[in-house]
Design a protein around this motif. Sequence first.
Motif, short mmCIF file in Angstrom:
data_model
loop_
_atom_site.label_atom_id
_atom_site.label_comp_id
_atom_site.label_asym_id
_atom_site.label_seq_id
_atom_site.Cartn_x
_atom_site.Cartn_y
_atom_site.Cartn_z
N UNK A 48 -3.72 1.77 -8.30
CA UNK A 48 -4.55 1.99 -7.12
C UNK A 48 -3.46 2.26 -6.05
N UNK A 49 -4.01 2.93 -4.89
CA UNK A 49 -2.97 3.30 -4.00
C UNK A 49 -2.53 2.02 -3.04
N UNK A 50 -3.47 0.91 -2.99
CA UNK A 50 -3.13 -0.27 -2.46
C UNK A 50 -1.94 -1.17 -3.17
N UNK A 51 -2.02 -0.75 -4.56
CA UNK A 51 -1.15 -1.50 -5.32
C UNK A 51 0.10 -0.83 -5.26
N UNK A 52 0.42 0.55 -5.33
CA UNK A 52 1.49 1.43 -5.73
C UNK A 52 2.55 0.96 -4.63
N UNK A 53 2.45 0.93 -3.41
CA UNK A 53 3.32 0.62 -2.47
C UNK A 53 4.21 -0.62 -2.73
N UNK A 54 3.51 -1.34 -3.05
CA UNK A 54 3.90 -2.79 -3.49
C UNK A 54 4.83 -2.72 -4.74
N UNK A 55 4.13 -2.22 -5.75
CA UNK A 55 4.61 -2.31 -7.10
C UNK A 55 6.08 -1.25 -7.02
N UNK A 56 6.07 -0.08 -6.25
CA UNK A 56 7.32 0.54 -6.08
C UNK A 56 8.39 -0.32 -5.47
N UNK A 57 7.94 -1.12 -4.48
CA UNK A 57 8.73 -2.05 -3.74
C UNK A 57 9.54 -3.17 -4.54
N UNK A 58 8.84 -3.52 -5.72
CA UNK A 58 9.45 -4.33 -6.64
C UNK A 58 10.70 -3.71 -7.18
N UNK A 88 -0.15 6.48 -7.91
CA UNK A 88 -1.18 5.84 -7.03
C UNK A 88 -2.46 6.47 -7.15
N UNK A 89 -3.11 6.42 -8.37
CA UNK A 89 -4.07 7.17 -8.22
C UNK A 89 -5.58 6.87 -8.97
N UNK A 90 -5.59 5.21 -9.07
CA UNK A 90 -6.80 4.73 -9.17
C UNK A 90 -7.46 4.38 -7.83
N UNK A 91 -8.71 4.30 -8.32
CA UNK A 91 -9.71 3.87 -6.84
C UNK A 91 -10.53 2.69 -7.31
#
Lengths: 384, 384
Positions: A127-137, A145-148
């Motif tokens: 999901x979009x929320x998760x994407x930023x964080x996972x990218x930062x790892x 970031x495509x799921x909803x």
Amino acid sequence: MSLSMGACPHAWRHHLQHRGHMWATSPAFRRQLFLLRSLAPTCAHGGRASSSSLQVHAMSAAAGPVYEADAEAVVRRITPPLDRARHKGQAGKIAVIGGCREYTGAPYFAAISALKVGADLSHVFCTKDAATVIKSYSPELIVHPILEESYSVKDDERESVSSSILAEIAKWMERFDCIVVGPGLGRDTFLMDCVSNIMRHARQANIPTVVDGDGLFLVTNNIGLVEDNPLAILTPNVYEYKRLVQKVLNCEVNEENASEQLTALCQKIGGVTIMRKGKADLISDGKKVTQVSTFGSPRRCGGQGDILSGSVAVFSSWARHFLLSNEQTTEKSVNPMVLGCIAGSLLLRKAASLAFEKNKRSTVTTDIIEFLGQSLEDISPAGR
Amino acid sequence: MSLSMGACPHAWRHHLQHRGHMWATSPAFRRQLFLLRSLAPTCAHGGRASSSSLQVHAMSAAAGPVYEADAEAVVRRITPPLDRARHKGQAGKIAVIGGCREYTGAPYFAAISALKVGADLSHVFCTKDAATVIKSYSPELIVHPILEESYSVKDDERESVSSSILAEIAKWMERFDCIVVGPGLGRDTFLMDCVSNIMRHARQANIPTVVDGDGLFLVTNNIGLVEDNPLAILTPNVYEYKRLVQKVLNCEVNEENASEQLTALCQKIGGVTIMRKGKADLISDGKKVTQVSTFGSPRRCGGQGDILSGSVAVFSSWARHFLLSNEQTTEKSVNPMVLGCIAGSLLLRKAASLAFEKNKRSTVTTDIIEFLGQSLEDISPAGR
């Protein structure tokens, strides 16, 4: 049986030998024997196993023998040589479907583990929320970031959003050697529906699929998603296995009959490979049961299952390529999904053992991932 | 007393011996003696303490003796063996309630410390703003972005938002062995109200609760939240203790009567355990006062209290399990919350000492967390 026989080793060994003789003529036994021979098995002392030594290796459950896999030999056999002429992607392209507002660690662990085992590219669809964080790892991962989740989709837009999610992921699907469905997926109903569509699409495209974590929750409630799919691997832990047995076999887990029950479960679902995680990991595709019991670590920090799912994705892809490229050999009768489970199980256990040796009680999942490379190198040196 | 007696060691020793004889017949003294004996106390020279040597160990405040805990023995006794047959979660599941727009470091320090001490799972419940940042610090934590601050909630939605926050957290509560309330919580009034509800819910569910930081601000202004709760631990620093004493005892902190005042404070609140942090940490549940004075580090960087709260949460859970599983022994009279404070205090001090040795003036909280594992290993080797 292993429990009841445990008290009397003589009876256990006699029973096995007896069973061994009886079983020696069955196709299942011959296939098992072949698998172990063809993968250059070694006995506990490091020597090459003879057919008679297999009987000593075997651990019995009431329904049939459970063979300790020669997991190191499996790893050595399926791990591809590092060929200088190869291009990016040829050592494996893996995708993890997971990561939502609540969970970001699990998909990261699965995806980074795939890279650390040796895949060339590792994607995450979340999901979009998760994407930023996972990218930062980690900058190593490709994160989409495509799921909803339901909260971000209006009721009258659900269908169109669902379609566009599937269309987006479908563009990528055929590039992947294997997908992992479930790490940190959560249980949002809209997201679950989207992921069901993704699983159906992967199946149509013949993409192997490892199902773990919340993916198992989804599959347990909709077994048709993996039914009769020989490219599906389920990796349940003790709780997930319990729910799966209750739902599919309509009974409780029977520890004394673990092997027979696992075989029955695989057969009832039809063709899938199941790795039942525990003190020993039991692996079956409904034809035979193999175990990996190499001791790993007594630490049970959350996240180790994610390492396993990412590793199994890589190894089963490698096993599949290995067997496909050796079509002329009789090894084509071996199930690459089973080999992938055996190899993934061993590698996690080796890495966990090294991480625990260093970090003791404070060992966390990241520490184990750091040792995936050394563990694989110890078994199958890249420079050979 | 320790100050005024300090000038005259003979008077101090005589006083102690005298008090020791008087006290020897009281149930409180016998319990204290039993605790120290059963936890294999050692004297300063490493030998096993005799009952008479306890008198020498004791530091007196006017109201009664303050015993130096044999904290290493406590750690060894309550730290569970790493059993290969255990599953994920059995070594502890901790949750931290804290983290808002302003503060994200504190809840991270508390939650990651719980993992590094040896818990299997560590959650954080925080505001949406804080969640992304806390997640990005480490993929090891499970971070729930469910809390809200006033600025993000409309007046007419406060009640419904508050209810849904409680409902969300209630789904998880019974899985936790202990919660830590306060690190980086902030003082937003709406958030404070929500956290009050969470504390009441935890209490009804019999979940042990460590209160630190802004959680102590909340509790000091609403002492009913912890009143008569034997599963509550307060860990005030010098300023937080001052406010607590003013509010509950309606007087100023009396250093010369520290032990008596701490006992009175615990008794007035009723049943809670308080660790008054300072040069020596004083710990009491209203029955006795124990201290841990092992030297840690002269560095006073912010965040060490958060390490302590996360560590105390794990150790008090372990102590509780240890005592519950030894119900037949007389150790059931020992308060596991006190043991958790003793163990947490020692571990932080040991880790801070090692971190300071390495990093000197530039020691920060992360450096100390890195040494939690080694400190625990030095005291209670995992491989034993």
